[in-house]
Design a protein around this motif. Structure first.
Motif, PDB file in Angstrom:
ATOM      1  N   ASN A  23      -1.656   3.447 -10.056  1.00 39.93           N
ATOM      2  CA  ASN A  23      -1.092   2.742 -10.868  1.00 39.93           C
ATOM      3  C   ASN A  23       0.002   2.192 -10.008  1.00 39.93           C
ATOM      4  OD1 ASN A  23       0.800   1.603 -12.639  1.00 39.93           O
ATOM      5  ND2 ASN A  23      -0.245   2.558 -14.462  1.00 39.93           N
ATOM      6  N   VAL A  24       0.074   1.058  -9.536  1.00 39.47           N
ATOM      7  CA  VAL A  24       1.140   0.638  -8.505  1.00 39.47           C
ATOM      8  C   VAL A  24       1.877  -0.360  -9.214  1.00 39.47           C
ATOM      9  CG1 VAL A  24       1.963  -0.515  -6.364  1.00 39.47           C
ATOM     10  CG2 VAL A  24      -0.409   1.093  -6.558  1.00 39.47           C
ATOM     11  N   ASN A  25       3.103  -0.150  -9.814  1.00 36.83           N
ATOM     12  CA  ASN A  25       4.120  -1.145 -10.322  1.00 36.83           C
ATOM     13  C   ASN A  25       3.285  -1.709 -11.613  1.00 36.83           C
ATOM     14  OD1 ASN A  25       6.551  -1.965 -10.616  1.00 36.83           O
ATOM     15  ND2 ASN A  25       6.156  -3.713  -9.581  1.00 36.83           N
ATOM     16  N   ALA A  83      -5.788  15.864  -5.864  1.00 37.91           N
ATOM     17  CA  ALA A  83      -4.414  15.473  -5.191  1.00 37.91           C
ATOM     18  C   ALA A  83      -3.597  14.388  -6.307  1.00 37.91           C
ATOM     19  CB  ALA A  83      -4.755  14.782  -4.132  1.00 37.91           C
ATOM     20  N   PHE A  84      -2.292  14.644  -6.579  1.00 39.55           N
ATOM     21  CA  PHE A  84      -1.418  13.773  -7.498  1.00 39.55           C
ATOM     22  C   PHE A  84      -0.384  13.429  -6.458  1.00 39.55           C
ATOM     23  CE2 PHE A  84       1.908  13.535 -10.630  1.00 39.55           C
ATOM     24  CZ  PHE A  84       1.213  12.381 -11.175  1.00 39.55           C
ATOM     25  N   PHE A  85       0.023  12.252  -6.364  1.00 41.56           N
ATOM     26  CA  PHE A  85       0.959  11.566  -5.495  1.00 41.56           C
ATOM     27  C   PHE A  85       1.944  10.667  -6.216  1.00 41.56           C
ATOM     28  CE2 PHE A  85       3.082   8.422  -2.751  1.00 41.56           C
ATOM     29  CZ  PHE A  85       3.419   9.140  -1.994  1.00 41.56           C
ATOM     30  N   ILE A  86       3.028  11.097  -6.374  1.00 38.62           N
ATOM     31  CA  ILE A  86       4.209   9.910  -7.036  1.00 38.62           C
ATOM     32  C   ILE A  86       5.162   9.406  -5.903  1.00 38.62           C
ATOM     33  CG2 ILE A  86       5.970   9.932  -8.804  1.00 38.62           C
ATOM     34  CD1 ILE A  86       5.020  12.687  -9.797  1.00 38.62           C
ATOM     35  N   GLY A  87       5.095   8.207  -6.190  1.00 30.05           N
ATOM     36  CA  GLY A  87       6.002   7.392  -5.199  1.00 30.05           C
ATOM     37  C   GLY A  87       7.223   6.944  -5.899  1.00 30.05           C
ATOM     38  N   TRP A  88       8.373   7.133  -5.348  1.00 28.15           N
ATOM     39  CA  TRP A  88       9.702   6.431  -5.986  1.00 28.15           C
ATOM     40  C   TRP A  88      10.284   5.310  -5.358  1.00 28.15           C
ATOM     41  CZ3 TRP A  88      11.414   8.933 -10.306  1.00 28.15           C
ATOM     42  CH2 TRP A  88      10.819  10.484 -10.818  1.00 28.15           C
ATOM     43  N   LYS A  89      10.796   4.452  -5.956  1.00 29.11           N
ATOM     44  CA  LYS A  89      11.581   3.493  -5.368  1.00 29.11           C
ATOM     45  C   LYS A  89      12.736   3.043  -6.189  1.00 29.11           C
ATOM     46  CE  LYS A  89      10.414  -1.208  -3.681  1.00 29.11           C
ATOM     47  NZ  LYS A  89       9.450  -2.243  -3.466  1.00 29.11           N
ATOM     48  N   ASP A  90      14.018   2.926  -5.811  1.00 31.33           N
ATOM     49  CA  ASP A  90      14.939   2.491  -6.591  1.00 31.33           C
ATOM     50  C   ASP A  90      15.244   3.501  -7.783  1.00 31.33           C
ATOM     51  OD1 ASP A  90      15.586   0.374  -4.887  1.00 31.33           O
ATOM     52  OD2 ASP A  90      14.332  -1.061  -5.968  1.00 31.33           O
ATOM     53  N   GLU A  91      15.254   4.477  -7.623  1.00 26.18           N
ATOM     54  CA  GLU A  91      15.319   5.773  -8.612  1.00 26.18           C
ATOM     55  C   GLU A  91      14.508   5.570  -9.724  1.00 26.18           C
ATOM     56  OE1 GLU A  91      19.249   6.382  -9.651  1.00 26.18           O
ATOM     57  OE2 GLU A  91      20.142   5.896  -7.627  1.00 26.18           O
ATOM     58  N   ARG A  92      13.165   5.024  -9.690  1.00 24.96           N
ATOM     59  CA  ARG A  92      12.092   4.727 -10.769  1.00 24.96           C
ATOM     60  C   ARG A  92      10.768   5.019 -10.150  1.00 24.96           C
ATOM     61  NH1 ARG A  92      12.714  -0.213 -14.747  1.00 24.96           N
ATOM     62  NH2 ARG A  92      11.481   1.094 -15.643  1.00 24.96           N
ATOM     63  N   MET A 152       0.867  -1.164  -0.141  1.00 28.61           N
ATOM     64  CA  MET A 152      -0.162  -0.016  -0.064  1.00 28.61           C
ATOM     65  C   MET A 152       0.993   1.252   0.053  1.00 28.61           C
ATOM     66  SD  MET A 152      -3.177  -1.046  -0.016  1.00 28.61           S
ATOM     67  CE  MET A 152      -3.913   0.648   0.072  1.00 28.61           C
ATOM     68  N   PRO A 153       0.512   2.128  -0.561  1.00 25.87           N
ATOM     69  CA  PRO A 153       1.186   3.528  -0.870  1.00 25.87           C
ATOM     70  C   PRO A 153       1.070   4.188   0.836  1.00 25.87           C
ATOM     71  CG  PRO A 153      -0.541   3.648  -2.272  1.00 25.87           C
ATOM     72  CD  PRO A 153      -0.748   2.338  -1.578  1.00 25.87           C
ATOM     73  N   ASP A 154       2.358   4.799   1.083  1.00 29.00           N
ATOM     74  CA  ASP A 154       2.455   5.558   2.335  1.00 29.00           C
ATOM     75  C   ASP A 154       2.362   6.792   2.075  1.00 29.00           C
ATOM     76  OD1 ASP A 154       3.147   5.723   4.926  1.00 29.00           O
ATOM     77  OD2 ASP A 154       5.485   5.877   4.562  1.00 29.00           O
ATOM     78  N   HIS A 155       1.080   7.271   1.899  1.00 27.96           N
ATOM     79  CA  HIS A 155       0.623   8.794   1.906  1.00 27.96           C
ATOM     80  C   HIS A 155      -0.717   8.606   2.140  1.00 27.96           C
ATOM     81  CE1 HIS A 155      -0.756   7.364  -1.916  1.00 27.96           C
ATOM     82  NE2 HIS A 155      -1.496   8.357  -2.160  1.00 27.96           N
ATOM     83  N   VAL A 156      -1.321  10.061   2.783  1.00 30.57           N
ATOM     84  CA  VAL A 156      -2.370  10.430   3.251  1.00 30.57           C
ATOM     85  C   VAL A 156      -3.418  11.103   2.203  1.00 30.57           C
ATOM     86  CG1 VAL A 156      -3.796  11.139   4.928  1.00 30.57           C
ATOM     87  CG2 VAL A 156      -2.041   9.607   5.396  1.00 30.57           C
ATOM     88  N   ILE A 157      -4.657  10.876   1.566  1.00 32.01           N
ATOM     89  CA  ILE A 157      -5.011  11.681   0.512  1.00 32.01           C
ATOM     90  C   ILE A 157      -5.800  12.908   1.581  1.00 32.01           C
ATOM     91  CG2 ILE A 157      -6.916  12.018  -0.943  1.00 32.01           C
ATOM     92  CD1 ILE A 157      -5.986   8.936  -1.776  1.00 32.01           C
ATOM     93  N   THR A 183      -1.009   8.153  -7.840  1.00 30.18           N
ATOM     94  CA  THR A 183      -2.341   8.326  -7.378  1.00 30.18           C
ATOM     95  C   THR A 183      -3.097   9.632  -7.882  1.00 30.18           C
ATOM     96  OG1 THR A 183      -2.171   8.782  -5.079  1.00 30.18           O
ATOM     97  CG2 THR A 183      -2.339   6.260  -5.673  1.00 30.18           C
ATOM     98  N   ILE A 184      -4.206   9.624  -8.133  1.00 27.03           N
ATOM     99  CA  ILE A 184      -4.758  10.865  -8.463  1.00 27.03           C
ATOM    100  C   ILE A 184      -6.271  10.760  -7.685  1.00 27.03           C
ATOM    101  CG2 ILE A 184      -5.601  12.312 -10.200  1.00 27.03           C
ATOM    102  CD1 ILE A 184      -3.588  10.855 -12.167  1.00 27.03           C
ATOM    103  N   ALA A 185      -6.443  11.638  -6.946  1.00 29.43           N
ATOM    104  CA  ALA A 185      -7.691  11.803  -6.480  1.00 29.43           C
ATOM    105  C   ALA A 185      -8.635  13.137  -6.791  1.00 29.43           C
ATOM    106  CB  ALA A 185      -7.514  11.711  -4.735  1.00 29.43           C
ATOM    107  N   TYR A 186      -9.907  12.690  -6.767  1.00 27.27           N
ATOM    108  CA  TYR A 186     -10.726  14.035  -7.281  1.00 27.27           C
ATOM    109  C   TYR A 186     -12.033  13.623  -7.054  1.00 27.27           C
ATOM    110  CZ  TYR A 186     -11.029  10.476 -11.054  1.00 27.27           C
ATOM    111  OH  TYR A 186     -11.086   9.343 -11.994  1.00 27.27           O
ATOM    112  N   LEU A 187     -12.955  14.472  -7.047  1.00 27.52           N
ATOM    113  CA  LEU A 187     -14.338  14.566  -7.172  1.00 27.52           C
ATOM    114  C   LEU A 187     -14.998  14.172  -8.581  1.00 27.52           C
ATOM    115  CD1 LEU A 187     -15.498  17.126  -4.412  1.00 27.52           C
ATOM    116  CD2 LEU A 187     -14.862  14.719  -4.180  1.00 27.52           C
ATOM    117  N   GLN A 188     -16.067  13.439  -8.561  1.00 28.26           N
ATOM    118  CA  GLN A 188     -16.549  13.180  -9.925  1.00 28.26           C
ATOM    119  C   GLN A 188     -18.131  12.825  -9.442  1.00 28.26           C
ATOM    120  OE1 GLN A 188     -14.464  10.453 -12.485  1.00 28.26           O
ATOM    121  NE2 GLN A 188     -16.181   9.873 -13.524  1.00 28.26           N
TER     122      GLN A 188
END
Length: 69
Positions: A49-51, A19-28, A1-6, A33-38
């Protein structure tokens, strides 16, 4: 699971448009995640999109997730 809070409160109140979050691991990019109302009910959608595995879910006010039909 991503280690961030929306910021649900900020998005639901309109103070934050999305809200847009980017997670880096091993320089990649490992995840993002993108969070929005719809929709007419203003559901809080979370697209992730996780790996390379993509998902879209609705984040309920209690923090639980529900799949998008």
């Amino acid at each position: 699971m991503p280690d961030h809070v929306i910021d649900q409160e900020g998005i639901r109140s309109g103070k934050v448009g999305a809200a847009f979050f980017i997670g880096w691991k091993d320089e990649r990019v490992y995840l993002y995640t993108i969070a929005y109302l719809q929709g007419p009910n203003r559901n809080l959608h979370v697209y992730s999109n996780v790996n390379g595995t993509r998902a879209e879910e609705i984040l309920n006010p209690d923090g639980s997730m529900a799949p998008v039909d």
